[in-house]
Design an enzyme around this catalytic site. Structure first.
Site, short mmCIF file in Angstrom:
data_model
loop_
_atom_site.label_atom_id
_atom_site.label_comp_id
_atom_site.label_asym_id
_atom_site.label_seq_id
_atom_site.Cartn_x
_atom_site.Cartn_y
_atom_site.Cartn_z
N ASP A 109 -12.46 -33.78 -29.70
CA ASP A 109 -11.56 -34.85 -29.27
C ASP A 109 -11.62 -36.11 -30.13
O ASP A 109 -10.83 -37.02 -29.93
CB ASP A 109 -11.75 -35.18 -27.79
N HIS A 110 -12.56 -36.19 -31.08
CA HIS A 110 -12.61 -37.25 -32.11
C HIS A 110 -13.86 -37.00 -32.93
O HIS A 110 -14.45 -35.92 -32.85
CB HIS A 110 -12.60 -38.66 -31.48
N GLU A 131 -16.35 -32.04 -27.48
CA GLU A 131 -16.35 -33.50 -27.41
C GLU A 131 -17.25 -34.11 -28.48
O GLU A 131 -18.33 -33.61 -28.78
CB GLU A 131 -16.81 -33.97 -26.02
N ASP A 132 -16.76 -35.20 -29.04
CA ASP A 132 -17.60 -36.10 -29.85
C ASP A 132 -18.24 -35.42 -31.05
O ASP A 132 -19.42 -35.62 -31.31
CB ASP A 132 -18.70 -36.71 -28.96
N CYS A 138 -12.56 -40.74 -26.18
CA CYS A 138 -11.89 -39.63 -25.51
C CYS A 138 -10.60 -39.98 -24.79
O CYS A 138 -9.56 -39.34 -25.02
CB CYS A 138 -12.86 -38.93 -24.56
#
Length: 631
Positions: free
Chosen positions: A252-253, A52-53, A91
């Site tokens: 996710d980004h 994540e992130d 997300c």
């Protein structure tokens, strides 16, 4: 009649022939067995290791400050993608695009932690895999803005694992690490393993100890996510599955730092993507696959669902909007990938973006909304807090100050010369050809997928009553996209000669066209309010609450005192979520927050507003409290 001797001879001959045949058969079967042992399964296992992130801050992408030995080792056996976008810079809408193979802007699911009905007759891609015999597990974050259309996973929990499948059953397994999430950047106390002195501070951030600490702690989180991936890779090896499993690693980004997360530019959308395809499945590799290599192909989350289906030997359904980039059904490379931003938690905005790999185009349809809007979750990060304080003290450079100012309608950046996306080239004559190419690509995508984000969030739900936002969006009677898009294009530009057109839009039969007409006056600020005063005052009694709210914000910010008082009273009345729909109340509170200093008596009345109201889903429950608290 044959003699006994002849009969005995023939019997012996038959026995010898039978024995010979049996021996030949045994040899043949042995050869078949050896051959079958060397032939891989017809279908690969597929493993997604996600985090994540975080952006491409990995050693395999050339980041010497990063410490990511497990993913670097996977990349040495596989391949990295240099131009991979998550489509959304946060997300839930990103994962929604990922699971559906459709842009969240097409399904009405672009807004953070919203929940809308799934398009009729369509499925999430693990459902198609399960129908084909795959064992599908998710460990464990879902966070989709689309309601699941039936059973999606065999198991979706923190216990989910490929080890629960039947013998010889192929699997698709997802393992998500939360170690690099935005929330981990601000966790204190924390003993840093990365030295803040070694951080490269991007040009848009102030270079302070707080910012350096946050960036160093971010890198610590990426290392922790790498360790989680390493654990899963060891489990795969222990189970003897490495040579029959295609492995993806991605985030996710972009990074969880402010001006990355929630920003629909390259810093918010570019994520790492590593893919390993074992030798046994070399037939599924793309032409540019080379162990330890890098692909220049443009890919994004909307492509992942068709790609996994293609790897499993399933032809992606025509309604999927992405393009498979691996496997038997791989499509030709695409010239662009696209991004979007809608509501981020309690704050509204509308941004669309596109890239050809070198240039990034950003289209701000609501340029009056600051990049640094007060999203409560983002403002818990020390970097955001010190950045805002230095802005208030007037101590930022021009590059750092842009986060706190209204946006231009269009932005264009050259990543080869300006990786921090600071120097806007949109107005330079020598870049007009590139600007027009990317602008046209962004508009064409909106038309092709029937982007429903041109509607206020509440109208997405209202117009989709009895159907789904996706299906409503494909019905021109319910959603005249071309007219609404034209209004949005004119409204969000700063053309001084557009006032006549905006006034015409405010008389349109469609409420979304009127909404964009009012936004056009708001975007242009004080110089447009006097010519538009009559139309804006008339809009205060419009049938649509969203038109009323935009007109009231324009008058409250830039109008005459009498109009300002009337507009503020209207916004205060619409901000009550017990008397109005949630989305109207949220929009009214956003408008009040943009007005600036409010009369003390009004502030006292706003403090009494209800913060817990009926919501379409519990995912929306926190937003009213945050908005009222900010006021």
């Amino acid at each position: 009649m044959l003699s006994p001797r002849v009969i005995a001879f023939l019997s012996m001959h038959r026995l010898l022939r039978l024995a010979s045949a049996l021996m030949a058969s045994a040899v043949l079967c042995a050869a078949c067995g050896a051959s079958q042992a060397d032939v891989p399964p017809a279908r690969p296992n597929i493993l997604w290791l996600t985090s994540e992130d975080h952006g491409p801050h990995l050693g395999c992408y050339g980041d010497k400050f990063a410490s990511t030995p497990n993913i670097d080792a996977l990349a040495a056996r596989g391949m990295i993608y240099r131009h991979a976008w998550s489509n959304a810079p946060v997300c839930a809408p990103a994962r929604t695009t990922l699971i559906s193979g459709m842009y969240a802007t097409s399904t009405g699911a672009e807004h953070m932690r919203s929940l809308v009905a799934y398009p009729a007759g369509k499925q999430m891609f693990p459902q198609l895999l399960r129908t084909a015999g795959y064992y599908c597990t998710n460990n464990s974050k879902e966070d989709y803005n689309l309601a699941k259309p039936g059973k999606v996973w065999d198991v979706s929990s923190n216990k989910a694992h490929w080890r629960g499948r039947k013998s010889e059953q192929p699997f698709f397994a997802v393992f998500n690490s939360t170690k690099s999430h935005e929330s981990q950047i601000r966790t204190r106390p924390h003993e840093l393993t990365h030295d803040p002195a070694g951080v490269r501070v991007p040009r848009y951030h102030p270079d302070t100890p707080e910012v350096r600490h946050d960036w160093a702690q971010y890198y610590d989180g990426v290392s922790a996510a790498d360790a989680d991936a390493g654990q899963r890779l060891r489990e795969l090896e222990q189970d003897g599955l490495t040579d029959t499993t295609i492995i993806f690693y991605f985030a996710d980004h972009g990074s969880g730092m402010p001006r990355s997360k929630r920003s629909a530019c390259n810093s918010g959308l570019q994520m790492p993507l590593v893919v390993y395809i074992p030798e046994a499945f070399r037939r599924l590799r793309p032409p540019d696959y080379q162990p330890g290599g890098a692909s220049e192909r443009l890919v994004s989350f909307v492509d992942f669902a068709p790609t996994v289906l293609s790897l499993a030997g399933i032809e992606p359904p025509a309604w999927m909007q992405g393009h498979a980039f691996l496997g038997a059904h791989a499509a030709p490379p695409q010239p662009f990938v696209f991004g979007f931003r809608g509501r981020m938690d309690e704050r509204y905005d509308m941004v669309r973006s596109a890239t050809d790999g070198r240039f990034v185009y950003v289209r701000n349809y609501m340029p009056h909304k600051l990049p640094g809007q007060h999203v409560s979750y983002m403002f818990q990060t020390p970097t955001t807090q010190i950045w805002q304080r230095l802005h208030e003290e007037g101590k930022l450079t021009p590059a750092q100050e842009t986060f706190w100012k209204p946006k231009p309608a269009e932005e264009l950046y050259d990543l080869t010369k300006d990786p921090d996306e600071i120097d806007n080239l949109a107005g330079l004559p020598e870049h007009q050809e590139t600007l027009l190419k990317l602008r046209d690509a962004q508009r064409e995508l909106a038309r092709k997928i029937r982007d429903v984000g041109f509607l206020p969030e509440g109208e997405i739900h209202a117009r989709a009553s009895g159907t789904t936002p996706y299906d409503m969006g494909h019905d021109d009677a319910k959603y005249p996209l071309e007219r609404i898009m034209q209004a949005a294009e004119l409204a969000s530009r700063s053309d001084a000669d557009a006032l006549r057109g905006l006034m015409e839009y405010m008389q349109d039969a469609d409420s979304a066209v009127r909404y964009w007409g009012a936004i056009g006056f708001l975007v242009r600020g004080r110089p447009a309010i006097a010519p538009g005063q009559k139309a804006l005052v008339a809009a205060l009694v419009d049938a649509s609450p969203y038109v009323r709210i935009v007109a009231a914000e324009a008058l409250a910010r830039y109008g005459e005192p009498a109009d300002r008082d009337r507009a503020l009273a209207l916004l205060a009345s619409l901000a009550n979520c017990e008397e109005n729909k949630l989305f109207a109340a949220m929009a009214a509170l956003n408008a009040l927050g943009a007005v600036g200093e409010l009369p003390a008596m009004l502030v006292e009345s706003l403090k009494k507003l209800p913060t817990r109201c009926q919501t379409p889903d519990p995912r929306y429950a926190e937003y009213m409290g945050r908005l009222v608290g900010d006021l």
